[in-house]
Design a protein around this motif. Sequence first.
Motif: not given
Length: 141
Positions: A25-26, A28-29, A31-34
């Motif tokens: 996830i990180g 890919e993005d 900034e994604d808080p997930e």
Amino acid sequence: MDALELRKAAEAGDTEAMVALADLIGAEDPEDPEALDWYGRAAAAGSVDGMYAFGVVLRCEGDEEQAEPWLRRAAATGHTDAMVEIGHIFDHLDEREQAMEWYQRAADAGNADGASNLAALATLRHPRPAVPRDPGHTPAS
């Protein structure tokens, strides 16, 4: 394992999958808080890699106070990269003695970054004296 399989395994409690999913996830993005959420879940479930990654992300987001305990927990298991990160925290706080202590621990355990950071701090503390130049000497052309 694809992203769907990783998510299923992470949701089932597999800490390695939690860290891998957070990494994915990180990547890919950033900034994604997930991603931070999955690192936090892995850390809370006892994953040393999760503790380290969670601490690093928190530190990079400027939350060194929250990052330090997670990094200390990882360092207590012998995670040398966590030791280096703790050194960075103290270095950032201008607490050079503490930074050097953590870099030394990492270096003693074979971590090259710990050794180079320790050498850099030691140089800052005790810079080499400048070599006096002979005013009558001109460099050869």
